[in-house]
Design an enzyme around this catalytic site. Structure first.
Site, PDB file in Angstrom:
ATOM      1  CG  LEU A  31     -26.746  -7.364  -5.482  1.00 14.82           C
ATOM      2  CD1 LEU A  31     -28.029  -7.602  -4.457  1.00 14.82           C
ATOM      3  CD2 LEU A  31     -26.686  -5.877  -5.997  1.00 14.82           C
ATOM      4  CG  ASP A  32     -19.998  -5.001  -3.850  1.00 14.13           C
ATOM      5  OD1 ASP A  32     -19.495  -5.839  -4.731  1.00 14.13           O
ATOM      6  OD2 ASP A  32     -19.788  -4.105  -3.638  1.00 14.13           O
ATOM      7  NE  ARG A  33     -18.000 -11.527   2.032  1.00 12.78           N
ATOM      8  CZ  ARG A  33     -17.848 -12.931   2.259  1.00 12.78           C
ATOM      9  NH1 ARG A  33     -18.723 -13.729   2.837  1.00 12.78           N
ATOM     10  NH2 ARG A  33     -16.808 -13.289   1.804  1.00 12.78           N
ATOM     11  NE  ARG A  47     -18.063  -0.569  -1.566  1.00 16.97           N
ATOM     12  CZ  ARG A  47     -17.557  -1.639  -1.336  1.00 16.97           C
ATOM     13  NH1 ARG A  47     -17.838  -2.749  -1.854  1.00 16.97           N
ATOM     14  NH2 ARG A  47     -16.565  -1.696  -0.204  1.00 16.97           N
TER      15      ARG A  47
END
Length: 303
Positions: free
Chosen positions: A140-142, A238
């Site tokens: 997952l993204d930060r 996104r």
């Protein structure tokens, strides 16, 4: 337990930090310099400055510090089986360092910011067989919070990774998106690629990417969403929501309205166990900061 490495320098005079960085090629010079300054690199048994000139025959000893972690993995475990654990990753935690050097040399983690991988390797997970890449099968993204699965053994890791590749892992995300989306639900089938300069965007030259979406609630020009990625491209949700014209709140890269962080949460993971065929579903409610942002949106305040 700390790991020690002994090296014998041969050749013409050279700075200690330059030689150590060249010898330990998977480590940054700044990491090596920090180790030298902390006295963890010695020359002939004595601590020296990074600029110390090495002479032929000098004995350099490097003491690699233990990997440390302030993130307690036990606090974020949602479920555990003999083959894997499921965690609820907090927003703001990087899954792994950007450099892949840690995969072959875990000591590199000591010189980087704390990551999820650091916590995995530091924690004493029952029956953890230390598979490649610390058991990671996805990421997952930060700034994205939510459900992640970590394999305990290589056999399950390979099977689960293949299931992700074959689109047999079904994921549901929650997102707060900017704007009032006219349709209650729909499918975005738009390829995604990395353009010149490195930014990932919708592009006819990219790879196929498919996302389903559903509006759960609308409020004052924002939507509380469920997103269903059918493929697993980098930044897919996104990029797709931005392409549709309704970027995720807090997404500075894709022009979402300002917020304390990216309002994207991995809510649910569903799949059939690759060995038993049993249907499994793991879920984590959006965290406090996420729901607070939604309440502020509904009240007309800035998130």
């Amino acid at each position: 337990m700390q790991k020690k490495q002994t090296i014998i320098f041969e050749g013409k005079q050279k700075r200690l930090d330059v030689f150590a960085t060249e010898f330990c090629e998977n480590y940054s010079r700044s990491l090596i310099q920090n180790l030298i300054k902390e006295g963890l690199v010695t020359v002939n048994g004595k601590a020296r400055k990074p600029s110390w000139p090495l002479e032929d025959g000098d004995i350099i000893e490097i003491t690699w510090p233990e990997i440390s972690s302030k993130l307690n993995l036990k606090d974020i475990i949602v479920a555990e089986t003999k083959d894997f654990i499921v965690i609820n990753k907090p927003a703001g935690v990087l899954v792994h360092p950007q450099s892949s050097a840690w995969e072959e040399n875990p000591e590199v983690l000591e010189g980087t910011e704390e990551t999820l991988v650091t916590a995995i390797l530091k924690s004493k997970i029952k029956n953890f067989e230390n598979p490649p890449r610390a058991g990671l099968v996805h990421r997952l993204d930060r700034e994205t919070s939510g459900i992640m699965m970590i394999a305990k053994n290589e056999e399950f890791q390979l099977a689960a990774s293949q299931m992700f590749a074959d689109r047999q892992m079904y994921k549901t995300y929650n997102a707060i998106c900017c704007g009032d989306i006219p349709d209650d639900e729909g499918i975005i089938d738009v390829p995604i690629g990395r353009l010149a300069g490195g930014k990932i965007k919708a592009s006819p030259l990219g790879r196929q990417a498919v996302t389903g979406y559903k509006v759960i609630e609308r409020a004052k020009g924002f939507c509380f969403m469920e997103l269903y990625p059918k493929t697993g491209r980098t930044n897919q949700l996104r990029v797709h929501m931005s392409w549709l014209g309704y970027p995720v709140l807090g997404d500075w890269l894709y022009k979402g309205a300002q917020a304390p962080r990216l309002m994207l949460h991995a809510r649910k993971l569903e799949f059939k166990h690759p060995f038993t065929g049993r249907k499994l579903c793991f879920e984590a409610e959006p965290p406090v900061d996420f729901m607070q942002a939604w309440r502020e949106v509904k009240s007309g305040k800035k998130a």
